[in-house]
Design a protein around this motif. Structure first.
Motif, PDB file in Angstrom:
ATOM      1  N   GLY A   1       2.477  10.703   6.540  1.00 17.32           N
ATOM      2  CA  GLY A   1       1.064  10.325   6.531  1.00 17.32           C
ATOM      3  C   GLY A   1       0.877   8.825   6.400  1.00 17.32           C
ATOM      4  N   ALA A   2       1.731   8.185   5.594  1.00 20.68           N
ATOM      5  CA  ALA A   2       1.648   6.732   5.428  1.00 20.68           C
ATOM      6  C   ALA A   2       2.007   6.018   6.724  1.00 20.68           C
ATOM      7  N   LYS A   3       3.081   6.464   7.383  1.00 14.98           N
ATOM      8  CA  LYS A   3       3.519   5.845   8.641  1.00 14.98           C
ATOM      9  C   LYS A   3       2.473   5.986   9.730  1.00 14.98           C
ATOM     10  N   GLU A   4       1.881   7.177   9.816  1.00 16.09           N
ATOM     11  CA  GLU A   4       0.950   7.466  10.903  1.00 16.09           C
ATOM     12  C   GLU A   4      -0.498   7.129  10.556  1.00 16.09           C
ATOM     13  N   ALA A   5      -0.713   6.487   9.399  1.00 15.80           N
ATOM     14  CA  ALA A   5      -2.045   6.060   8.957  1.00 15.80           C
ATOM     15  C   ALA A   5      -3.036   7.220   8.919  1.00 15.80           C
TER      16      ALA A   5
END
Length: 292
Positions: A133-137
């Motif tokens: 979720g952090a990587k894909e915003a």
């Protein structure tokens, strides 16, 4: 108050598994980033991408309009905000403080009180969605604090997440995250038990997953961590040690409200056994090893 300007300088403290990706997304969006981490090497890649390294939280706070934190434990949060080198008393008036660590609701209220004393603003905004979720915003961001402060910060939140909800006054974001962690705690036991059951029954767990993940048993943990378990991948999207910390905060808050949380307490006891097995730096899906 209005939104924070696009040319605002943002300070980010804590560049671990989650923080790294969050900073990269803010840089891509055009914000000027200043970074600090106790382990300087964790910021090397970010500095190469354009962020400016600062020697301390205090030094960082003096250079920016917004301070975002994503650290480990409530004690770290308190030190970063209210310690001798803390950001609250070393930032210029009007600075926005946003703690995205999963921390104590009462500490969130204390930070807001201290921020207001120096003419600044504070939000507690813990997240869910893990490393992916952090990587894909597309993190889920749960926010506590004044409505106008939330509205001002919303464009920055939108760079890091998709499901952004203002939950109420200071501490409300943290209470919401506790609800999230309570739901995950028992669910992780169910995911692990379902997969080990299917294996012992002589089934192919991957094939079983195809049938059950889209039905009533479906969950984020089943769909995202189930495949990692099947592949023997126990790398951290979220650390066991941090999940134990979160469950401890939730149990303490529940006890204060006179609430019994049977599943949560059982899950915490199992994760503590996992920690004793040397798995504290593994991902939460490593709970499967207890059942194996």
């Amino acid at each position: 108050m209005g939104s924070i300007k696009q040319d605002a300088a943002i300070g980010f403290i804590g560049t671990g598994v989650m923080g790294q990706s969050m900073v990269k997304n803010l840089i891509k969006a055009g914000y000027k980033l200043h970074v600090y981490s106790r382990t300087k090497s964790k910021t090397d890649e970010l500095v190469e991408a354009g962020a400016v390294w600062q020697e301390s939280p205090a030094a960082l706070a003096s250079e920016v309009d917004v301070v975002i934190t994503m650290v480990g434990f409530p004690s770290d949060v308190e030190e970063v905000y209210l310690g001798e080198q803390g950001v609250v008393h070393n930032a210029k008036p009007g600075t926005y403080f946003v703690d995205m660590t999963t921390s104590s609701p009462s500490l969130a209220k204390k930070i807001e009180e201290e921020a207001k004393k120096v003419g600044s603003y504070s939000l507690d905004a813990p997240v869910s969605g893990g490393d992916v979720g952090a990587k894909e915003a597309r993190l889920s961001i749960m926010v506590g604090g004044d409505q106008d402060v939330f509205e001002a910060m919303k464009p920055i939140f939108e760079v890091m997440g998709k499901n952004i909800v203002h939950q109420g006054k200071a501490g409300a974001g943290q209470h919401t995250k506790m609800s999230n962690q309570i739901a995950i705690a028992s669910n992780m036991m169910g995911v692990c038990e379902a997969l080990i059951y299917s294996k012992k029954a002589g089934l192919d767990p991957s094939t079983v997953l195809k049938s059950i993940e889209s039905g009533a048993a479906g969950s984020w943990s089943l769909s995202n961590l189930g495949p990692r378990i099947i592949d023997g991948n126990f790398e951290p999207g979220f650390f066991v040690k941090h999940f134990i910390k979160d469950m401890g905060i939730a149990i303490e808050a529940a006890d204060e409200m006179g609430l019994q949380t049977h599943g949560l307490k059982l899950a915490k006891s199992l994760y503590e056994q996992l920690k004793e097995m040397g798995e504290e730096n593994s991902g939460t899906q490593a709970l499967y090893k207890i059942y194996e």
